[in-house]
Design an enzyme around this catalytic site. Structure first.
Site, PDB file in Angstrom:
ATOM      1  N   GLU A   1       0.851  -1.194   0.000  1.00 40.98           N
ATOM      2  CA  GLU A   1       0.000   0.000   0.000  1.00 40.98           C
ATOM      3  C   GLU A   1       0.880   1.234   0.000  1.00 40.98           C
ATOM      4  O   GLU A   1       1.861   1.318   0.741  1.00 40.98           O
ATOM      5  CB  GLU A   1      -0.899   0.010   1.239  1.00 40.98           C
ATOM      6  CG  GLU A   1      -1.737   1.284   1.395  1.00 40.98           C
ATOM      7  CD  GLU A   1      -2.604   1.264   2.650  1.00 40.98           C
ATOM      8  OE1 GLU A   1      -2.986   0.164   3.088  1.00 40.98           O
ATOM      9  OE2 GLU A   1      -2.885   2.360   3.189  1.00 40.98           O
TER      10      GLU A   1
ATOM     11  N   GLU B   1      -3.184  11.658   2.756  1.00 41.06           N
ATOM     12  CA  GLU B   1      -3.908  11.090   3.890  1.00 41.06           C
ATOM     13  C   GLU B   1      -3.782  12.010   5.096  1.00 41.06           C
ATOM     14  O   GLU B   1      -2.677  12.398   5.466  1.00 41.06           O
ATOM     15  CB  GLU B   1      -3.386   9.695   4.241  1.00 41.06           C
ATOM     16  CG  GLU B   1      -4.241   8.976   5.269  1.00 41.06           C
ATOM     17  CD  GLU B   1      -3.797   7.540   5.492  1.00 41.06           C
ATOM     18  OE1 GLU B   1      -4.673   6.712   5.821  1.00 41.06           O
ATOM     19  OE2 GLU B   1      -2.591   7.247   5.354  1.00 41.06           O
TER      20      GLU B   1
END
Length: 366
Positions: free
Chosen positions: A237, A242
């Site tokens: 990932e 974010e």
């Protein structure tokens, strides 16, 4: 029974005890089809007519086998390479190899794929269904999130096709909208290119502005195509955008990577602060430089990464495996989560609706 008929029956093996073992068939060799991307790059798709077959392929001129990377989705080709593929199926022998070489000779820094989220209509529109599908439901997605993710056109309660959670606005932006249709019920959207578009290596960018309030968790990230086969975190990932909750002073974004042996408290993440006076609620370009053995993140200026990760960062992490160079392409995810283990739940200060806007997502050669 005359002699001629008897001879025919014997030759056909029709008598009991004759060898009737069927000849093993060979899986159909994959076909390689291409469609244009941008500036000489192409998107490669592999297929076989053998039902239930698995396709394996290589891009480094080696001979593919059942240990090679498995094909899951069309992938971008923007560099000089050769695709070799085979198909395997239970009960069949392995197919012949299909091979095709690509020599695009594209200079570094060239835009080779993008979705600009253009909308030429006078109404909200569906994001390109050839690129984007959706996660849906309220499964918590591993983080105890509170939202119900809604696909385009869904009227499954609490989703509403009249008030979509993910759409192309007439302003030329992708809108991912957090809504509260009733007390304690939240809707949002999670778009993904899984099974439709993927790439390995290059410079990935997304220009976005995000909502900042308690319980909001906007993100732009990538997962390995093989997630359905090997699971998370083995697929790898890469988190480009974010952040959670209300703006801080200074405001911030986090760039992270995750794989076997480096998740949770052992994850590799770096928080970067925006320059004084700037916030994530303003427009920023969030970028990732991905090359063999390296993942680097930047904001607004690709010449100034704020963090660079390599396999050496896994030193000392028990069982850690670098998953980003196993020949596996990755797909893109854009979402706005609500609640969850990291931000916590919304509260009375959280405004609904809240929107994450994305101007474009792009891939450049590096």
């Amino acid at each position: 029974m005359d002699t001629a008929m008897l001879a025919a029956i014997v030759l056909s093996g029709a008598f009991s005890g004759a060898d009737s073992t069927p000849t093993q068939t060979k899986a159909a060799a994959p076909t390689i089809s291409i469609s244009a991307a941008q500036n000489g790059a192409v998107i490669v798709s592999l297929a076989t007519t053998t039902s239930g077959a698995t396709i394996y392929y290589t891009v480094d001129r080696t001979t593919p086998n059942a240990s090679s990377q498995q094909y899951f989705a069309p992938f971008l080709v923007a560099s000089n390479l050769t695709v070799k593929s085979i198909a395997t199926a239970s009960g069949d022998s392995t197919s012949n190899i299909t091979s095709q070489s690509f020599v695009p000779n594209i200079p570094s820094g060239t835009l080779v794929w993008s979705d600009e989220f253009n909308n030429s209509t006078d109404a909200n529109a569906q994001p390109n269904p050839l690129v984007w599908s959706y996660d849906s439901g309220n499964r918590g997605f591993g983080n105890d999130e509170l939202e119900n993710y809604c696909a385009w056109g869904s009227n499954t309660a609490p989703c509403s096709a009249v008030n979509p959670s993910g759409y192309l606005g007439t302003d030329g932006y992708l809108h991912i909208k957090a809504q509260q249709p009733s007390a304690g019920v939240y809707t949002s959207a999670r778009l993904k290119s899984q099974g439709l578009f993927s790439f390995q290596y290059g410079r990935f960018e997304m220009r976005a502005q995000v909502p900042e309030a308690q319980g909001f968790w906007p993100a732009g990230w990538l997962l390995g195509n093989n997630v359905a086969a090997v699971g998370w975190p083995a697929c790898g990932e890469m988190d480009v955008l974010e952040r959670v909750n209300a703006a801080k002073t200074p405001d911030w974004n986090e760039g992270s990577i995750h794989g076997i042996g480096f998740t949770g408290d052992s994850g590799l993440g770096t928080i970067v602060n925006f320059p004084s006076g700037q916030t994530a609620a303003e427009w920023h370009t969030y970028g990732m430089i991905w090359s063999k053995g390296l993942v680097a993140y930047y904001i607004d200026d690709p010449s100034r990464p704020y963090v660079t990760y390599t396999a050496s960062n896994l030193t000392g992490l028990s069982g850690a495996v670098w998953p980003f160079d196993a020949g596996q392409s990755s797909f893109i995810i854009l979402n706005l989560a609500i609640g969850g283990n990291w931000p916590g739940a919304p509260n009375s200060t959280t405004p609904f609706p809240g929107e994450m806007l994305v101007d474009y997502v792009r891939v450049y050669t590096n």
